[in-house]
Design a protein around this motif. Structure first.
Motif, PDB file in Angstrom:
ATOM      1  N   GLN A   4      -0.415   4.859 -10.950  1.00 37.57           N
ATOM      2  CA  GLN A   4      -0.994   5.341  -9.704  1.00 37.57           C
ATOM      3  C   GLN A   4       0.144   5.775  -8.796  1.00 37.57           C
ATOM      4  O   GLN A   4       1.258   5.273  -8.875  1.00 37.57           O
ATOM      5  CB  GLN A   4      -1.819   4.243  -9.022  1.00 37.57           C
ATOM      6  N   THR A   6      -6.935  -4.005 -12.288  1.00 41.26           N
ATOM      7  CA  THR A   6      -7.368  -4.993 -11.310  1.00 41.26           C
ATOM      8  C   THR A   6      -8.091  -6.160 -11.972  1.00 41.26           C
ATOM      9  O   THR A   6      -9.068  -5.972 -12.699  1.00 41.26           O
ATOM     10  CB  THR A   6      -8.292  -4.337 -10.271  1.00 41.26           C
ATOM     11  N   GLU A  66      -4.710  -6.150  -7.803  1.00 45.76           N
ATOM     12  CA  GLU A  66      -5.191  -4.813  -7.463  1.00 45.76           C
ATOM     13  C   GLU A  66      -4.173  -3.797  -7.966  1.00 45.76           C
ATOM     14  O   GLU A  66      -2.963  -3.962  -7.764  1.00 45.76           O
ATOM     15  CB  GLU A  66      -5.362  -4.687  -5.943  1.00 45.76           C
ATOM     16  N   GLY A  67      -4.656  -2.763  -8.626  1.00 48.57           N
ATOM     17  CA  GLY A  67      -3.760  -1.724  -9.097  1.00 48.57           C
ATOM     18  C   GLY A  67      -3.875  -1.478 -10.591  1.00 48.57           C
ATOM     19  O   GLY A  67      -4.777  -1.991 -11.266  1.00 48.57           O
ATOM     20  N   ASN A 110       0.823  -1.211   0.000  1.00 48.53           N
ATOM     21  CA  ASN A 110       0.000   0.000   0.000  1.00 48.53           C
ATOM     22  C   ASN A 110       0.858   1.262   0.000  1.00 48.53           C
ATOM     23  O   ASN A 110       0.328   2.365  -0.013  1.00 48.53           O
ATOM     24  CB  ASN A 110      -0.915   0.018   1.221  1.00 48.53           C
ATOM     25  N   SER A 137      -0.742   6.286  -5.372  1.00 52.61           N
ATOM     26  CA  SER A 137      -1.243   5.971  -4.041  1.00 52.61           C
ATOM     27  C   SER A 137      -2.098   4.714  -4.144  1.00 52.61           C
ATOM     28  O   SER A 137      -2.426   4.249  -5.238  1.00 52.61           O
ATOM     29  CB  SER A 137      -2.076   7.125  -3.471  1.00 52.61           C
ATOM     30  N   GLY A 138      -2.441   4.141  -2.999  1.00 53.72           N
ATOM     31  CA  GLY A 138      -3.289   2.955  -2.977  1.00 53.72           C
ATOM     32  C   GLY A 138      -2.480   1.679  -3.087  1.00 53.72           C
ATOM     33  O   GLY A 138      -1.247   1.682  -3.103  1.00 53.72           O
ATOM     34  N   ALA A 139      -3.200   0.561  -3.186  1.00 58.02           N
ATOM     35  CA  ALA A 139      -2.567  -0.755  -3.187  1.00 58.02           C
ATOM     36  C   ALA A 139      -2.142  -1.162  -4.595  1.00 58.02           C
ATOM     37  O   ALA A 139      -2.834  -0.891  -5.574  1.00 58.02           O
ATOM     38  CB  ALA A 139      -3.528  -1.797  -2.618  1.00 58.02           C
TER      39      ALA A 139
END
Length: 284
Positions: free
Chosen positions: A108, A88, A71-72, A46, A110-112
């Motif tokens: 991205q 994802t 994810e991502g 993350n 930020s985030g997972a």
């Protein structure tokens, strides 16, 4: 005959690309492979500092690379002009063949970011074939509900349950790979026929799982190599389980690897280095 646990290959923390943090089980040490599988990486964070630098342009020759995004969002670009958004649930299946230069860069900050990269060897007769690329969106991957309340995503090969036969989008490869992503609720059982001629392993990335007969608890974040037999039997624990199943025909050929090049002889590796250094990947 139910396949029992033969070997456990723990994932080793490392980094690759421009500093992406990951865990490498198969391929984590020299000769720690399962023919035809060369390498399995799990990336999961993350923290953007662990992945934002991504995988800038780099070459491959002699095998197939498979990226499965849990994810991502990453962007693939290569010297052949292919461009694909790996989001994802999606899969990028790339056949390096005689040579490809590609990049995989996060879209991205930020985030997972979570998923797997798998390397599958090519037979000697196919190592110098033209490179190829398949961008497989999540909508093209069958998701089969299980009676237990879980599900199976069929990425490559065929999922079988009695008369039910569900094919994944990847078919027709010499090593006949099977690639499933299985989700089980608490205390559920899963079975899948895996022909005895295939080498197979399981990788648990969430929850608790037992394998074999009698069942034996196996760790997370490790390649669980299965022994002889023709049936995988798995049972989830109280937390349920999520795991991938991988199987394929072994090649029984010599493997000589130098970083991103995997061939059969040292001379072929030297040729790959020379071709790359002299820009022949781009013109071939």
């Amino acid at each position: 005959m139910i396949r029992d646990v033969q070997t456990i290959i723990p994932g080793i923390a490392t980094s690759d690309g421009a500093g992406v943090k990951l865990r490498r089980s198969l391929g984590g040490q020299q000769q720690v492979r399962l023919d035809p599988f060369l390498m399995l990486d799990e990336f999961s964070s993350n923290d953007p500092n662990d992945y934002v630098a991504g995988f800038p342009p780099h070459p491959h020759r002699g095998f197939e690379t498979v990226t499965y995004m849990l994810e991502g969002h990453m962007l693939h670009e290569d010297h052949l002009g292919n461009r694909g958004h790996l989001k994802t649930g999606g899969v990028q299946w790339m056949t390096a063949g005689r040579g490809i230069i590609h990049s995989e860069m996060p879209q991205q900050v930020s985030g997972a970011m979570r998923g797997f990269q798998l390397w599958i060897n090519l037979p000697a007769k196919e190592k110098m074939k033209p490179a190829g690329y398949q961008d497989i969106q999540v909508e093209s991957i069958p998701k089969v509900p299980l009676n237990s309340g879980g599900s199976v995503k069929v990425i490559a090969g065929t999922y079988s349950d009695g008369d039910l036969q569900i094919q994944g989008p990847i078919q027709g490869i010499t090593t006949a790979p099977l690639f499933l992503d299985v989700t089980l609720p608490a205390n559920a059982t899963f079975e899948q026929r895996i022909p005895k001629e295939l080498n197979a392993f399981v990788y648990v990335y969430e929850g608790e799982l037992e394998l074999g007969a009698p069942t034996k608890a196996v760790p997370k974040q490790a390649a669980i190599v299965l022994g002889d037999g023709d049936l995988l039997r798995a049972k989830s624990g109280n937390q349920g389980a999520q795991f991938i199943v991988l199987a394929a025909l072994p090649l029984h050929e010599p493997v000589v690897q130098y970083g991103p090049f995997v061939m059969n002889t040292r001379a072929e590796i030297e040729q790959a280095i020379d071709d790359y250094q002299n820009n022949r990947f781009v013109t071939s």
